[in-house]
Design an enzyme around this catalytic site. Structure first.
Site, PDB file in Angstrom:
ATOM      1  N   HIS A   7       5.765 -12.055   5.734  1.00  0.00           N
ATOM      2  CA  HIS A   7       5.635 -11.634   4.339  1.00  0.00           C
ATOM      3  C   HIS A   7       7.021 -11.418   3.763  1.00  0.00           C
ATOM      4  O   HIS A   7       7.935 -10.973   4.465  1.00  0.00           O
ATOM      5  CB  HIS A   7       4.812 -10.349   4.234  1.00  0.00           C
ATOM      6  CG  HIS A   7       5.199  -9.280   5.204  1.00  0.00           C
ATOM      7  ND1 HIS A   7       4.807  -9.302   6.529  1.00  0.00           N
ATOM      8  CD2 HIS A   7       5.972  -8.175   5.063  1.00  0.00           C
ATOM      9  CE1 HIS A   7       5.306  -8.250   7.152  1.00  0.00           C
ATOM     10  NE2 HIS A   7       6.025  -7.552   6.296  1.00  0.00           N
TER      11      HIS A   7
ATOM     12  N   HIS B  25       8.946  -9.141   1.034  1.00  0.00           N
ATOM     13  CA  HIS B  25       8.862  -7.957   0.174  1.00  0.00           C
ATOM     14  C   HIS B  25       9.630  -8.298  -1.105  1.00  0.00           C
ATOM     15  O   HIS B  25      10.824  -8.639  -1.040  1.00  0.00           O
ATOM     16  CB  HIS B  25       9.567  -6.765   0.825  1.00  0.00           C
ATOM     17  CG  HIS B  25       8.997  -6.295   2.132  1.00  0.00           C
ATOM     18  ND1 HIS B  25       8.232  -5.147   2.239  1.00  0.00           N
ATOM     19  CD2 HIS B  25       9.108  -6.787   3.397  1.00  0.00           C
ATOM     20  CE1 HIS B  25       7.895  -4.956   3.512  1.00  0.00           C
ATOM     21  NE2 HIS B  25       8.422  -5.931   4.235  1.00  0.00           N
TER      22      HIS B  25
ATOM     23  N   GLY C 114      12.275  -3.582  11.984  1.00  0.00           N
ATOM     24  CA  GLY C 114      11.256  -2.711  11.402  1.00  0.00           C
ATOM     25  C   GLY C 114       9.969  -3.439  11.059  1.00  0.00           C
ATOM     26  O   GLY C 114       9.097  -2.854  10.406  1.00  0.00           O
ATOM     27  N   GLN C 115       9.823  -4.702  11.454  1.00  0.00           N
ATOM     28  CA  GLN C 115       8.571  -5.408  11.154  1.00  0.00           C
ATOM     29  C   GLN C 115       7.395  -4.646  11.756  1.00  0.00           C
ATOM     30  O   GLN C 115       7.404  -4.314  12.951  1.00  0.00           O
ATOM     31  CB  GLN C 115       8.608  -6.842  11.703  1.00  0.00           C
ATOM     32  CG  GLN C 115       7.350  -7.637  11.322  1.00  0.00           C
ATOM     33  CD  GLN C 115       7.397  -9.114  11.728  1.00  0.00           C
ATOM     34  OE1 GLN C 115       8.356  -9.583  12.342  1.00  0.00           O
ATOM     35  NE2 GLN C 115       6.342  -9.840  11.391  1.00  0.00           N
ATOM     36  N   SER C 116       6.401  -4.374  10.930  1.00  0.00           N
ATOM     37  CA  SER C 116       5.239  -3.621  11.403  1.00  0.00           C
ATOM     38  C   SER C 116       3.943  -4.420  11.295  1.00  0.00           C
ATOM     39  O   SER C 116       2.968  -4.100  11.972  1.00  0.00           O
ATOM     40  CB  SER C 116       5.099  -2.305  10.638  1.00  0.00           C
ATOM     41  OG  SER C 116       4.957  -2.547   9.257  1.00  0.00           O
TER      42      SER C 116
ATOM     43  N   ILE D 287       0.819  -1.216   0.000  1.00  0.00           N
ATOM     44  CA  ILE D 287       0.000   0.000   0.000  1.00  0.00           C
ATOM     45  C   ILE D 287       0.857   1.273   0.000  1.00  0.00           C
ATOM     46  O   ILE D 287       0.391   2.337  -0.403  1.00  0.00           O
ATOM     47  CB  ILE D 287      -0.967  -0.014   1.210  1.00  0.00           C
ATOM     48  CG1 ILE D 287      -2.176   0.866   0.965  1.00  0.00           C
ATOM     49  CG2 ILE D 287      -0.258   0.363   2.507  1.00  0.00           C
ATOM     50  CD1 ILE D 287      -3.308   0.639   1.974  1.00  0.00           C
TER      51      ILE D 287
ATOM     52  N   ASN E  97      11.354  -8.889   7.245  1.00  0.00           N
ATOM     53  CA  ASN E  97      11.719  -8.300   8.533  1.00  0.00           C
ATOM     54  C   ASN E  97      11.176  -9.180   9.647  1.00  0.00           C
ATOM     55  O   ASN E  97      10.074  -9.719   9.535  1.00  0.00           O
ATOM     56  CB  ASN E  97      11.137  -6.887   8.646  1.00  0.00           C
ATOM     57  CG  ASN E  97      11.772  -5.932   7.661  1.00  0.00           C
ATOM     58  OD1 ASN E  97      12.977  -5.953   7.449  1.00  0.00           O
ATOM     59  ND2 ASN E  97      10.950  -5.104   7.027  1.00  0.00           N
TER      60      ASN E  97
END
Ligand code: 5GP
Ligand code: ZN
Length: 114
Positions: free
Chosen positions: A100, A102, A93-95, A31, A87
């Site tokens: 997943h 990237h 920085g995994q949010s 997104i 991540n």
């Protein structure tokens, strides 16, 4: 997992631009892309982090990697070059806590990543 954002994308309760789908894996556009091509590839099965994946899920994880390669081909960046990143946990920085990959490309990627 009902509260998980990416599980809601899997169940189509939240819309996403889907690039690839089969019975085990879903790929959709990020997104907030950080490169001209930035697609996320996820297992439909929920794992919060890479640390939660068992040896018995090895076939699924291999499939995830092959689908990521196929996404790079479909997006036209396979031959130029692309990066696959995951991540794990806060300092990376995994949010979103549904694993997943990237798939990123379409520009020269920096190394080392920040
Ligand atoms: P992380 O920071 O966990 O490695 O990556 C999570 C990624 O998910 C980020 O690149 C972020 O832009 C993306 N993302 C977060 N929320 C949504 C969403 O609702 N839909 C889509 N398509 N991507 C999302
Ligand atoms: Zn999930």
């Amino acid at each position: 997992m009902e509260t998980c954002l990416f599980c809601k994308i899997v169940s189509k309760n939240i819309p996403a631009t889907i690039v690839y789908e089969d019975d085990r894996v879903l790929a959709f556009e990020d997104i907030d892309p950080k490169a001209p091509v930035h697609t996320l590839v996820i297992p439909k099965k929920h794992f919060s982090t890479l640390l939660d994946v068992a040896e018995s899920d090895s076939d699924l994880m291999a499939h995830l990697l092959f689908v990521s390669r196929e996404v790079a081909r479909r997006k036209g960046i396979a031959e130029r070059g692309f990066r696959i990143v995951t991540n794990c946990n806060p300092e990376s920085g995994q949010s979103v806590y549904h694993i997943h990959l990237h798939v990123m490309g379409g520009r020269r990627m920096l190394w080392p990543p920040g």
